[in-house]
Design an enzyme around this catalytic site. Structure first.
Site, PDB file in Angstrom:
ATOM      1  N   ASP A   1      45.115  12.943  -1.852  1.00  8.91           N
ATOM      2  CA  ASP A   1      44.895  12.350  -3.169  1.00  8.91           C
ATOM      3  C   ASP A   1      44.607  10.858  -3.089  1.00  8.91           C
ATOM      4  O   ASP A   1      44.756  10.223  -2.041  1.00  8.91           O
ATOM      5  CB  ASP A   1      46.100  12.615  -4.086  1.00  8.91           C
ATOM      6  CG  ASP A   1      47.444  12.367  -3.389  1.00  8.91           C
ATOM      7  OD1 ASP A   1      47.467  11.658  -2.371  1.00  8.91           O
ATOM      8  OD2 ASP A   1      48.464  12.884  -3.860  1.00  8.91           O
TER       9      ASP A   1
ATOM     10  N   ASN B   1      59.681  15.427  -9.035  1.00  7.86           N
ATOM     11  CA  ASN B   1      59.489  16.443 -10.074  1.00  7.86           C
ATOM     12  C   ASN B   1      58.845  17.717  -9.513  1.00  7.86           C
ATOM     13  O   ASN B   1      58.425  18.583 -10.259  1.00  7.86           O
ATOM     14  CB  ASN B   1      58.638  15.882 -11.218  1.00  7.86           C
ATOM     15  CG  ASN B   1      57.224  15.527 -10.771  1.00  7.86           C
ATOM     16  OD1 ASN B   1      56.861  15.701  -9.615  1.00  7.86           O
ATOM     17  ND2 ASN B   1      56.427  15.028 -11.689  1.00  7.86           N
TER      18      ASN B   1
ATOM     19  N   HIS C   1      56.009  17.880  -7.622  1.00  4.79           N
ATOM     20  CA  HIS C   1      54.556  17.893  -7.432  1.00  4.79           C
ATOM     21  C   HIS C   1      54.195  17.923  -5.946  1.00  4.79           C
ATOM     22  O   HIS C   1      54.956  17.461  -5.098  1.00  4.79           O
ATOM     23  CB  HIS C   1      53.857  16.732  -8.167  1.00  4.79           C
ATOM     24  CG  HIS C   1      54.061  15.362  -7.616  1.00  4.79           C
ATOM     25  ND1 HIS C   1      54.321  14.269  -8.418  1.00  4.79           N
ATOM     26  CD2 HIS C   1      54.019  14.878  -6.350  1.00  4.79           C
ATOM     27  CE1 HIS C   1      54.425  13.192  -7.677  1.00  4.79           C
ATOM     28  NE2 HIS C   1      54.251  13.530  -6.403  1.00  4.79           N
TER      29      HIS C   1
HETATM   30  C1  GLP Z   1      53.267  10.741  -4.236  1.00  5.04           C
HETATM   31  C2  GLP Z   1      52.093  11.477  -3.563  1.00  5.04           C
HETATM   32  C3  GLP Z   1      52.546  12.767  -2.926  1.00  5.04           C
HETATM   33  C4  GLP Z   1      53.865  12.498  -2.231  1.00  5.04           C
HETATM   34  C5  GLP Z   1      54.933  12.279  -3.271  1.00  5.04           C
HETATM   35  C6  GLP Z   1      56.292  11.887  -2.709  1.00  5.04           C
HETATM   36  O1  GLP Z   1      53.057  10.418  -5.533  1.00  5.04           O
HETATM   37  N1  GLP Z   1      50.969  11.740  -4.401  1.00  5.04           N
HETATM   38  O2  GLP Z   1      51.558  13.256  -2.055  1.00  5.04           O
HETATM   39  O3  GLP Z   1      54.224  13.601  -1.447  1.00  5.04           O
HETATM   40  O4  GLP Z   1      54.510  11.404  -4.283  1.00  5.04           O
HETATM   41  O5  GLP Z   1      56.364  10.561  -2.364  1.00  5.04           O
HETATM   42  P1  GLP Z   1      57.531   9.915  -1.508  1.00  5.04           P
HETATM   43  O6  GLP Z   1      57.362  10.432  -0.131  1.00  5.04           O
HETATM   44  O7  GLP Z   1      57.294   8.451  -1.599  1.00  5.04           O
HETATM   45  O8  GLP Z   1      58.795  10.364  -2.145  1.00  5.04           O
END
Ligand code: GLP
Length: 241
Positions: free
Chosen positions: A68, A137, A139
């Site tokens: 992304d 959440n 995702h």
């Molecule tokens: C982000 C990214 C995801 C990532 C997630 C967790 O927003 N778009 O690909 O896996 O959130 O992030 P973190 O590893 O900083 O908790």
């Protein structure tokens, strides 16, 4: 069924994840790797950069597709995912920059960009190994909890919870882009193998739904229960211990 490796700490998660990527590269030097951003994979990237510097692995024939990118955002912006990947990995390894791909955060026509990104992944033969993190959440990529999830790469609105969680990378919450381009579930699930990294107690809720065998669009990560080659590498806090 999701296979699980429980690790004692973040360093072990990072090393074991790097080992999976390294093994993939040894098996197939021209692997197509799917990469994620966020705090979680930073340690894995540091390990991979060291492996490459010390001559244990090479990315010279590999090609990468990131999950992304914020939208709209310039690739040079300090908080762009392109910049993150350059700083955490690409500038530290022997990969050909032409073989590194992220969705275009400045695409004039995001729908066309989504189609183009999927076509590039398909032309590369699909993803061999996809690295995933998970949002608090639930995702994956930026496939946010919703009634309807989308197959192809697309532009999506970020939820308030994601904007709040990611504001730590920006000067303020107002600076966080409100949209993003994300791989849809199609290219992610098309990956031959998936490793999901989860560390910290904030990830315990989505991980508990995944491991309970649920399938929920309000926790997109649970849909990984439908893939037959998923390895979760988690610390004890993410396991809810
Ligand atoms: C982000 C990214 C995801 C990532 C997630 C967790 O927003 N778009 O690909 O896996 O959130 O992030 P973190 O590893 O900083 O908790």
């Amino acid at each position: 069924m999701v296979k699980v490796w429980v690790c004692e700490n973040y360093a072990e998660v990072s090393r074991r994840a790097a080992d999976v990527v390294a093994a993939q590269l040894s098996r197939k030097s021209d692997s197509v790797l799917g990469f994620a951003t966020g705090s979680t994979p930073e340690g894995m990237y540091a390990e991979l950069a060291r492996d490459c510097r010390e001559g244990r692995i090479s990315f010279s024939h590999a090609c990468t597709f990131n999950l992304d990118e914020y939208y709209p955002i310039s690739p040079e912006a300090p908080c762009s995912y392109r910049r993150y990947m350059e700083e955490n990995l690409f500038s530290l390894i022997d990969i050909d920059p032409a073989n590194t791909h992220l969705p275009d955060g400045l695409a004039e026509d995001p729908a066309a960009e989504g189609k183009h990104y999927d076509a590039m992944i398909e032309a590369a033969g699909g993803i061999d190994l996809q690295v995933l993190g998970v949002g608090q959440n639930g995702h994956i990529g930026f496939n946010e909890p919703d009634d309807v999830l989308i197959l192809g790469t697309h532009c999506t609105k970020l939820t308030h919870s994601t904007i709040a969680a990611n504001s730590r990378f920006f000067a303020s919450e107002d600076e966080v882009p409100k949209q993003a381009m994300t791989m849809g579930l199609g290219p992610i699930f098309g990956a031959e193998q998936i490793i999901l990294l989860a560390t910290g107690a904030e990830k315990a809720e989505p991980i508990s739904h995944l491991l309970a065998g649920e399938l929920r669009t309000d926790f997109p990560v649970t849909l990984l229960n439908l893939h037959n080659n998923v390895l979760l590498i988690a610390d004890r806090a993410a396991m809810g211990e």
